[in-house]
Design a protein around this motif. Sequence first.
Motif, short mmCIF file in Angstrom:
data_model
loop_
_atom_site.label_atom_id
_atom_site.label_comp_id
_atom_site.label_asym_id
_atom_site.label_seq_id
_atom_site.Cartn_x
_atom_site.Cartn_y
_atom_site.Cartn_z
N GLY A 26 2.70 25.46 22.32
CA GLY A 26 3.28 26.75 22.70
C GLY A 26 4.78 26.71 22.86
N GLN A 27 5.40 25.58 22.48
CA GLN A 27 6.84 25.41 22.70
C GLN A 27 7.70 26.28 21.78
N TYR A 28 7.10 26.78 20.70
CA TYR A 28 7.85 27.63 19.77
C TYR A 28 7.13 28.96 19.58
N ASP A 29 6.65 29.53 20.68
CA ASP A 29 5.89 30.78 20.61
C ASP A 29 6.76 32.03 20.75
N ASP A 30 8.07 31.86 20.84
CA ASP A 30 8.94 33.02 20.91
C ASP A 30 9.25 33.52 19.50
N GLY A 31 9.11 34.81 19.29
CA GLY A 31 9.52 35.39 18.02
C GLY A 31 11.03 35.37 17.92
N ARG A 32 11.55 35.03 16.75
CA ARG A 32 13.01 34.94 16.60
C ARG A 32 13.39 35.01 15.13
N ASP A 33 14.67 35.24 14.89
CA ASP A 33 15.18 35.17 13.53
C ASP A 33 15.19 33.72 13.06
N VAL A 34 14.85 33.50 11.80
CA VAL A 34 14.88 32.17 11.21
C VAL A 34 15.60 32.27 9.87
N PHE A 35 15.79 31.12 9.23
CA PHE A 35 16.48 31.15 7.94
C PHE A 35 15.51 31.46 6.81
N TRP A 36 14.29 30.90 6.88
CA TRP A 36 13.32 31.17 5.82
C TRP A 36 11.92 31.27 6.37
N ALA A 37 11.10 32.02 5.64
CA ALA A 37 9.69 32.19 5.96
C ALA A 37 8.87 31.51 4.86
N SER A 38 7.84 30.82 5.24
CA SER A 38 7.04 30.06 4.29
C SER A 38 6.34 30.96 3.28
N GLY A 39 6.34 30.54 2.02
CA GLY A 39 5.63 31.26 0.99
C GLY A 39 4.13 31.16 1.11
N ALA A 40 3.63 30.28 2.00
CA ALA A 40 2.18 30.16 2.20
C ALA A 40 1.60 31.43 2.81
N ALA A 41 2.41 32.12 3.62
CA ALA A 41 1.99 33.39 4.24
C ALA A 41 3.26 34.19 4.48
N PHE A 42 3.61 35.05 3.55
CA PHE A 42 4.92 35.67 3.47
C PHE A 42 4.74 37.18 3.41
N CYS A 43 5.09 37.86 4.49
CA CYS A 43 4.94 39.32 4.58
C CYS A 43 6.32 39.95 4.40
N CYS A 44 6.46 40.82 3.43
CA CYS A 44 7.80 41.35 3.14
C CYS A 44 7.74 42.80 2.70
N ARG A 45 8.92 43.42 2.72
CA ARG A 45 9.06 44.79 2.21
C ARG A 45 9.08 44.74 0.68
N ALA A 46 8.21 45.50 0.07
CA ALA A 46 8.16 45.52 -1.39
C ALA A 46 9.48 46.03 -1.97
N SER A 47 10.10 46.98 -1.30
CA SER A 47 11.34 47.56 -1.82
C SER A 47 12.46 46.52 -1.89
N VAL A 48 12.54 45.65 -0.88
CA VAL A 48 13.60 44.63 -0.87
C VAL A 48 13.31 43.57 -1.92
N LEU A 49 12.05 43.16 -2.03
CA LEU A 49 11.69 42.17 -3.03
C LEU A 49 12.08 42.66 -4.43
N ARG A 50 11.82 43.93 -4.69
CA ARG A 50 12.13 44.48 -6.01
C ARG A 50 13.64 44.70 -6.18
N GLU A 51 14.30 45.08 -5.11
CA GLU A 51 15.76 45.25 -5.16
C GLU A 51 16.45 43.96 -5.58
#
Length: 336
Positions: A157-182
């Motif tokens: 539980g030491q990293y259970d705070d939500g926060r900004d990161v540099f990258w999100a893993s492609g294993a489970a990657f939730c994104c805005r379709a509009s930005v991906l296409r942009e």
Amino acid sequence: MHGTKIIILNWNGEGHLARFLPGVVAAAPEGVGVVVADNGSTDGSLALLARDFPQVQVVRLDRNYGFAEGYNRALAHVEAEYFVLLNSDVETPAGWLEPLIETLERNPDVAAAAPKLLSVAEPGRFEYAGASGGFIDYLGYPFCRGRILRNIECDRGQYDDGRDVFWASGAAFCCRASVLRELGGFDAGFFAHMEEIDLCWRMQLRGYRIRVVPRSRVYHLGGGTLAAGSASKVYYNHRNNLAMLFKCAPPLQRAVVAVVRPPLDLCAALSYLAQGRGDLFRAVGRAWRDFIRMHPSLARERRSVRGGRVAEVRGIYRGSVVLRYLLGRRRFDKMM
């Protein structure tokens, strides 16, 4: 969540689909569609989908385009507000998706969100591919909250705070379709490995944020396509990492990388040779050879990525994760 689609890219993953897809379908909230994009499989994947998963939409690609271009081609056939890119070897408990979509809906400047990634084999331990959010150091080496190089921490539980990161893993990657296409999707030239880090870097240069949302957790088997220690994996990791830095890094960082990375990569190659892994030694050499050959196209891409005004990027560690690791700093909380 009627504007959300879960898309699984499959290549000869019949066993993974049989094991993990029932849970994905069961955990999908009402209104969320599940799509399997098949990357030219030659096993029984398509027969399995037709027989056991009639509710799953299937997008058939004519051959194996790799992770990057495979997803680019598949997503051209999918209409949604939010894409959830999911590896075929991910276990999804009930309630995993809602916190990710909620994060995107509440934060218009967040382009992508990721769950906490835990190991299927050891559920109390983080999983290598993303743990609780990804970062890179100044020389381009990726690391995570919960994973420094090959050292993987237990989840207490030491990293259970939500926060900004540099990258999100492609294993489970939730994104805005509009930005991906942009942004033109993933860099198709990468084929596999590092493409999600490259995409997240480009998202940030356009002013978007990347978040990890540990209230969401999934369990990843890992190594489903290219096993750890394979020459192909070493090749793509080295080549694509260098290509990403050439395209995305600011001038000073790029200059430092140009001086420091060659001797470091040579040391890595020689260590493989000392271990009797001549195939890995040659993979590093091929990665550098092909990276140099890519310079003209990368220069054009760099002008597109960094041309004009770009946003400030946060989350690059201003030091060497390798050096800190060798000095005994092998946990994220000690590293930072």
